[in-house]
Design a protein around this motif. Structure first.
Motif, short mmCIF file in Angstrom:
data_model
loop_
_atom_site.label_atom_id
_atom_site.label_comp_id
_atom_site.label_asym_id
_atom_site.label_seq_id
_atom_site.Cartn_x
_atom_site.Cartn_y
_atom_site.Cartn_z
N ARG A 77 10.03 -0.18 -0.60
CA ARG A 77 10.41 0.36 -1.91
C ARG A 77 9.20 0.86 -2.71
N LEU A 78 8.00 0.45 -2.33
CA LEU A 78 6.80 0.95 -3.00
C LEU A 78 6.30 2.26 -2.39
N ILE A 85 -1.16 -0.86 0.21
CA ILE A 85 -2.33 -0.92 -0.67
C ILE A 85 -2.16 -1.96 -1.77
N VAL A 86 -1.01 -1.98 -2.42
CA VAL A 86 -0.82 -2.89 -3.56
C VAL A 86 -0.91 -4.36 -3.15
N PRO A 87 -0.13 -4.82 -2.17
CA PRO A 87 -0.22 -6.25 -1.84
C PRO A 87 -1.56 -6.67 -1.26
N THR A 88 -2.19 -5.82 -0.44
CA THR A 88 -3.48 -6.22 0.11
C THR A 88 -4.54 -6.34 -0.97
N GLN A 89 -4.53 -5.44 -1.95
CA GLN A 89 -5.53 -5.52 -3.01
C GLN A 89 -5.30 -6.74 -3.91
N ILE A 90 -4.05 -7.07 -4.16
CA ILE A 90 -3.75 -8.27 -4.95
C ILE A 90 -4.26 -9.51 -4.23
N PHE A 111 -17.00 -18.50 4.45
CA PHE A 111 -16.88 -17.51 5.51
C PHE A 111 -15.41 -17.23 5.84
N ALA A 112 -14.60 -18.29 5.87
CA ALA A 112 -13.18 -18.11 6.17
C ALA A 112 -12.51 -17.23 5.11
N ILE A 113 -12.84 -17.47 3.85
CA ILE A 113 -12.26 -16.66 2.77
C ILE A 113 -12.77 -15.23 2.86
N ALA A 114 -14.08 -15.09 3.06
CA ALA A 114 -14.67 -13.75 3.11
C ALA A 114 -14.12 -12.96 4.29
N PHE A 115 -13.91 -13.63 5.44
CA PHE A 115 -13.35 -12.93 6.60
C PHE A 115 -11.93 -12.44 6.30
N SER A 116 -11.16 -13.27 5.60
CA SER A 116 -9.81 -12.86 5.21
C SER A 116 -9.85 -11.65 4.29
N ILE A 117 -10.84 -11.63 3.39
CA ILE A 117 -10.98 -10.49 2.48
C ILE A 117 -11.28 -9.22 3.26
N THR A 118 -12.20 -9.30 4.20
CA THR A 118 -12.55 -8.10 4.96
C THR A 118 -11.40 -7.64 5.85
N LEU A 119 -10.60 -8.57 6.35
CA LEU A 119 -9.44 -8.20 7.16
C LEU A 119 -8.42 -7.45 6.31
N LEU A 120 -8.17 -7.95 5.11
CA LEU A 120 -7.24 -7.28 4.20
C LEU A 120 -7.78 -5.93 3.75
N PRO A 186 -8.40 -1.07 -10.33
CA PRO A 186 -7.98 0.18 -9.69
C PRO A 186 -6.50 0.26 -9.36
N LEU A 187 -5.79 -0.89 -9.31
CA LEU A 187 -4.36 -0.86 -9.04
C LEU A 187 -3.58 -0.15 -10.14
N LEU A 188 -4.20 0.02 -11.31
CA LEU A 188 -3.53 0.74 -12.39
C LEU A 188 -3.24 2.19 -12.01
N ALA A 189 -3.96 2.69 -11.00
CA ALA A 189 -3.74 4.08 -10.57
C ALA A 189 -2.60 4.21 -9.58
N THR A 190 -2.15 3.12 -8.96
CA THR A 190 -1.17 3.23 -7.88
C THR A 190 0.19 3.78 -8.33
N PRO A 191 0.64 3.55 -9.59
CA PRO A 191 1.92 4.18 -9.98
C PRO A 191 1.87 5.70 -9.94
#
Length: 425
Positions: A77-78, A85-90, A111-120, A186-191
């Protein structure tokens, strides 16, 4: 010379692209630029910090799941790519905020958190690139790619330089919470994203379904294979130079504060100016001529470094000047390469095709950085930089030969309005 003002939809598109690429840049350079010195300052071992280079793995391997992002919307629906883009950035922003409550000495958890960030972020990058490829045409691609490169430069400043300033002034927790908030903006631009339908979603007529996005579909195109070879060769020497550039400046006697200032100032000034200048060059001379010129200028920078290391051109000013100019050339090359890779990408799987080409270039770069130190230890900076200069010259020659076999590329920008047509090969 008059300057044309883009129509409102085009201005909106440029604004959306600037926000989307900045959204990726902030967390990326927070982890790659700011985090290692912070961990070292907190007492983390060099071995532990070295493991953080593995954060590049999702960026290198993201081509493997690129077809999935092109094929399936995550939140339908997005919209197809906004739904990724929206859920991964959140989630990225939430994980940065979570890092604020982990001590810098807890390197395994960090490292575990940072790796998750880079994956997203890598997944978001596929969707963003797919959106950009689908929305930009030959008349807007040069400006759009300049905005893309400029957003990368701003990401270096905000995620890297500014974050380090925040850490020093307000501490670990407050700084990370601030960066997490900035990464949400930057998510303010997604609409304002307006997505064209992909082939098979109302654009490709007939009852026969469009081919499913895949890696095989990319390599099945002879033109795509030429673009892939270009990606492997054009900047094959870059890793050798970048891998030891900072170390050489330190060994030359340049103070660390000067190097930090040089890199930060170069990113915001030379990076932004270079992006704008590259867009102008593409429009005036064409994409192929721009790439050839930038390759030769990059080779000249490498030569200056070689002469500096060999004592022919001594002095801190020479090396620092070459470093600053090389930064400008690097951002100009990004604009031209993004334009080329977007032209090479099929409208049926834009995120997949663009990701394959950027990953190919990145793999070659990482190979260069990984062996640069070994070569420098074995034969010295002068020989290393001379080798990089020679490889750069060879790479430019090969690239020009490849571009000569892709005649449409040479007019990209200069005759864009007459020749523009979406790639559906």
């Amino acid at each position: 010379m008059s300057i044309s003002i883009p129509a409102q939809p085009t201005r909106r598109l440029y604004g959306v692209l600037a926000a989307l690429y900045l959204a990726q840049g902030i967390p990326t350079y927070l982890l790659l630029v700011a985090l290692p010195p912070l961990l070292r300052d907190s007492g983390a071992s060099r071995t532990a910090i070295g493991l953080f280079t593995l954060l590049m793995v999702p960026t290198v391997l993201k081509f493997a799941w690129g077809p999935l992002v092109d094929r399936y919307p995550l939140i339908r629906r997005l919209g197809h790519r906004r739904g990724w883009i929206v859920p991964t950035q959140i989630l990225v922003s939430a994980l940065i905020a979570a890092m604020a409550f982990v001590a810098p000495t807890q390197t395994v958890l960090l490292f575990a958190i940072a790796f998750s960030i880079t994956l997203l972020s890598a997944t978001q990058d596929i969707a963003t690139d797919g959106f950009a490829v689908r929305q930009l045409d030959a008349t807007t691609r040069a400006t759009g790619n300049a905005i893309q490169a400029a957003s990368v430069a701003l990401g270096v400043v905000i995620g890297g330089t500014f974050s380090l300033v925040l850490f020093e002034r307000i501490g670990w927790t407050a700084a990370l919470l601030t960066v997490a908030t900035l990464s949400l903006l930057p998510l303010l631009a997604t609409p304002f994203m307006r997505e064209r339908a992909d082939p098979g979603e109302g654009e490709a007529g007939g009852s026969e379904p469009a081919p499913r996005p895949s890696l095989r579909a990319f390599f099945a195109r002879p033109e795509a294979r030429l673009f892939f070879l270009f990606a492997l060769t054009f900047r094959a020497s870059e890793g050798l130079m970048r891998g030891m550039e900072g170390a050489y400046l330190v060994d030359l006697g340049v103070p660390l504060s000067w190097i930090g200032t040089l890199y930060g100032a170069a990113a915001i000034s030379a990076g932004l100016a270079g992006a704008a200048l590259a867009a102008l060059l593409i429009r005036q001379t064409g994409l192929a001529a721009t790439l050839g010129l930038l390759g030769l200028l990059r080779t000249l920078c490498f030569l200056i470094f070689s002469l500096s290391a060999l004592g022919v051109l001594p002095g801190l000013e020479v090396a620092m000047g070459a470093s600053g100019f090389q930064t400008m050339i690097r951002y100009m090359e990004l604009v031209a390469l993004y334009a080329l890779f977007m032209r090479a990408s099929s409208s049926r799987q834009p995120g997949t095709d663009f990701t394959i080409l950027t990953c190919a270039e990145l793999v070659v770069y990482l190979v260069g950085t990984s062996v640069a130190g070994w070569i420098a230890d074995a034969v010295g900076y002068g020989a290393l930089f001379a080798l990089a200069t020679l490889l750069s010259l060879v790479g430019v020659a090969v690239a020009i030969a490849i571009l000569a076999r892709l005649p449409g590329v040479r007019w990209e920008g200069r005759r864009a309005a007459a020749l523009d047509a979406p790639s559906t090969l």
